[in-house]
Design an enzyme around this catalytic site. Structure first.
Site, PDB file in Angstrom:
ATOM      1  N   LYS A  19       0.824  -1.223   0.000  1.00 48.89           N
ATOM      2  CA  LYS A  19       0.000   0.000   0.000  1.00 48.89           C
ATOM      3  C   LYS A  19       0.849   1.260   0.000  1.00 48.89           C
ATOM      4  O   LYS A  19       0.325   2.365   0.093  1.00 48.89           O
ATOM      5  CB  LYS A  19      -0.903   0.020   1.241  1.00 48.89           C
ATOM      6  CG  LYS A  19      -1.801  -1.186   1.370  1.00 48.89           C
ATOM      7  CD  LYS A  19      -2.530  -1.139   2.715  1.00 48.89           C
ATOM      8  CE  LYS A  19      -3.159  -2.477   3.054  1.00 48.89           C
ATOM      9  NZ  LYS A  19      -3.503  -2.575   4.469  1.00 48.89           N
ATOM     10  N   ARG A  35      14.684 -11.045   4.497  1.00 47.59           N
ATOM     11  CA  ARG A  35      15.359 -11.125   3.188  1.00 47.59           C
ATOM     12  C   ARG A  35      14.690 -10.124   2.265  1.00 47.59           C
ATOM     13  O   ARG A  35      13.457 -10.062   2.178  1.00 47.59           O
ATOM     14  CB  ARG A  35      15.262 -12.523   2.591  1.00 47.59           C
ATOM     15  CG  ARG A  35      15.752 -12.558   1.152  1.00 47.59           C
ATOM     16  CD  ARG A  35      15.877 -13.945   0.604  1.00 47.59           C
ATOM     17  NE  ARG A  35      17.010 -14.638   1.196  1.00 47.59           N
ATOM     18  CZ  ARG A  35      17.450 -15.828   0.779  1.00 47.59           C
ATOM     19  NH1 ARG A  35      16.850 -16.434  -0.233  1.00 47.59           N
ATOM     20  NH2 ARG A  35      18.478 -16.402   1.350  1.00 47.59           N
ATOM     21  N   HIS A  94      24.854 -11.821   3.034  1.00 45.45           N
ATOM     22  CA  HIS A  94      24.034 -12.948   3.515  1.00 45.45           C
ATOM     23  C   HIS A  94      24.834 -13.566   4.674  1.00 45.45           C
ATOM     24  O   HIS A  94      25.418 -14.641   4.550  1.00 45.45           O
ATOM     25  CB  HIS A  94      23.832 -13.941   2.362  1.00 45.45           C
ATOM     26  CG  HIS A  94      22.820 -15.009   2.613  1.00 45.45           C
ATOM     27  ND1 HIS A  94      22.198 -15.212   3.836  1.00 45.45           N
ATOM     28  CD2 HIS A  94      22.313 -15.962   1.776  1.00 45.45           C
ATOM     29  CE1 HIS A  94      21.360 -16.235   3.719  1.00 45.45           C
ATOM     30  NE2 HIS A  94      21.415 -16.704   2.488  1.00 45.45           N
TER      31      HIS A  94
HETATM   32  N1   CP Z   1      21.493 -20.429   0.257  1.00 47.89           N
HETATM   33  C1   CP Z   1      20.301 -19.807   0.275  1.00 47.89           C
HETATM   34  O1   CP Z   1      20.195 -18.642   0.661  1.00 47.89           O
HETATM   35  O2   CP Z   1      19.253 -20.562  -0.192  1.00 47.89           O
HETATM   36  P1   CP Z   1      17.754 -20.084  -0.263  1.00 47.89           P
HETATM   37  O3   CP Z   1      17.684 -18.983  -1.304  1.00 47.89           O
HETATM   38  O4   CP Z   1      16.961 -21.295  -0.654  1.00 47.89           O
HETATM   39  O5   CP Z   1      17.365 -19.544   1.077  1.00 47.89           O
END
Ligand code: CP
Length: 330
Positions: free
Chosen positions: A85, A106, A134
């Site tokens: 929105k 994420r 990550h």
């Molecule tokens: N390695 C990893 O981040 O896998 P996914 O994208 O499945 O979470």
């Protein structure tokens, strides 16, 4: 002060890594013997996912539930949260953080994790932000090195594939740069090579590394070959995508190539391997899965133990020694 995990540069303290990995060993033992202490009953974790994920999301959810926490997961969050929105990420978190004890996110944009951490007063974990970082993947990767080699120093690691766009490689390379005497090789087509910021970081740290396209020359001298898929979803131009997919084929890991590696070396991959959308040229062919050097399923399983350990630290807070060893977000 509340701690967040946004970037692997926050996790370089050796006492932190050693302590976390010992805790992950404990988690592994408790999972195997079905005796996990449900220390975090009454706490609630939000998993806020804007991008597809199989391993990261489900291992976080499994870790949270095994530790006794309740979970709220918003998948496909672009569509199923109020960002649809027009709400900003910051406003969304300011309005809802009181519901939760920790947030895992994420997101497709570089730097989004830092933006989130900036406004939050509960612990936050970056489960991948764009092409940037990550950190929990790098932790589980390092834990896997330790499991195989009983060390995280003096290792020769070949990073193969999409180095330019891969957040897993940046995250792990930064952590390895803080180890002792690790040597890195980056093997890729030139258009997917080492980004300038990574090269500068490694040069500044005095890390031994080189860049090459000659995969076959590198293979026999590695402890670890760390393969990544082409992140084709980041390439909008169809012609460029076709060209990159074709160029990628010359780096394919087959059984023949795997067998050129040392008998004690291992092949890792953050997964997923692109087997279904690669025009028949996955970066690792299926026959390699049964090669003794293929450690990517062990690596993936370690994600559960490492994420349980990290959640234990963050959900416990400042009374946990490891919590206080997490450095500030850079
Ligand atoms: N390695 C990893 O981040 O896998 P996914 O994208 O499945 O979470």
């Amino acid at each position: 002060m509340v701690k967040h995990v946004v970037d692997t540069r926050q996790l370089k303290d050796r006492k932190f890594l050693d302590g976390l990995f010992l805790l992950a060993d404990e988690m592994q033992e408790q999972v195997r013997s079905h005796s996990v202490e449900r220390k975090h009953e009454g706490k609630v974790v939000l998993n806020f996912f804007f991008q597809a994920s199989m391993r990261t999301r489900t291992s976080f959810e499994s870790a949270e539930q095994r530790l006794g926490a309740d979970i709220v997961t918003i998948d496909n969050a672009e569509e199923f949260s109020s960002l649809f929105k027009g709400e900003s990420l910051e406003q969304s978190f300011l309005a809802t953080q009181g519901f939760f004890d920790t947030i895992v996110m994420r997101h497709p944009e570089d730097g989004s994790a830092k933006r989130a951490a900036y406004v939050l007063n509960i612990p936050f974990i970056n489960a991948g932000d764009g092409k940037n970082q990550h950190p929990t993947q790098a932790l589980l990767d390092l834990y896997t090195f330790r499991q195989k080699f009983q060390r995280i120093d003096n290792l020769k690691i070949g990073f193969l594939g999409d180095i330019r766009q891969g957040r897993t490689i940046r995250s792990l390379a930064y952590l390895l740069a803080h180890g002792e005497n690790n040597e890195l090789r980056f093997i890729s087509p030139p258009e997917l090579g080492l980004p300038d910021d990574m090269r500068s970081y490694l040069l500044n740290k005095g890390t031994k590394f080189y860049e090459t396209e000659d995969l076959d020359a590198v293979l026999p001298n590695l402890d670890v070959l760390y393969v990544t898929r082409l992140q084709w979803e980041h390439v909008q131009d169809k012609e460029e995508r076709r060209h990159l997919m074709e160029d990628y084929r010359r780096f394919q890991i087959t059984s023949k190539r795997a067998n050129r590696m040392g008998i004690d070396s291992i092949i890792m991959h953050p997964l997923p391997i692109n087997r279904e959308k690669s025009d028949g040229f996955p970066e690792i062919t299926p026959d390699v899965d049964t090669n003794d050097r293929a450690w990517y399923f062990v690596q993936s399983r370690n994600g559960l133990y490492v994420r349980m350990a990290l959640l234990n630290v963050l959900l416990t807070g400042y009374t946990n020694n490891l919590y206080n060893l997490i450095l500030d977000v850079p």
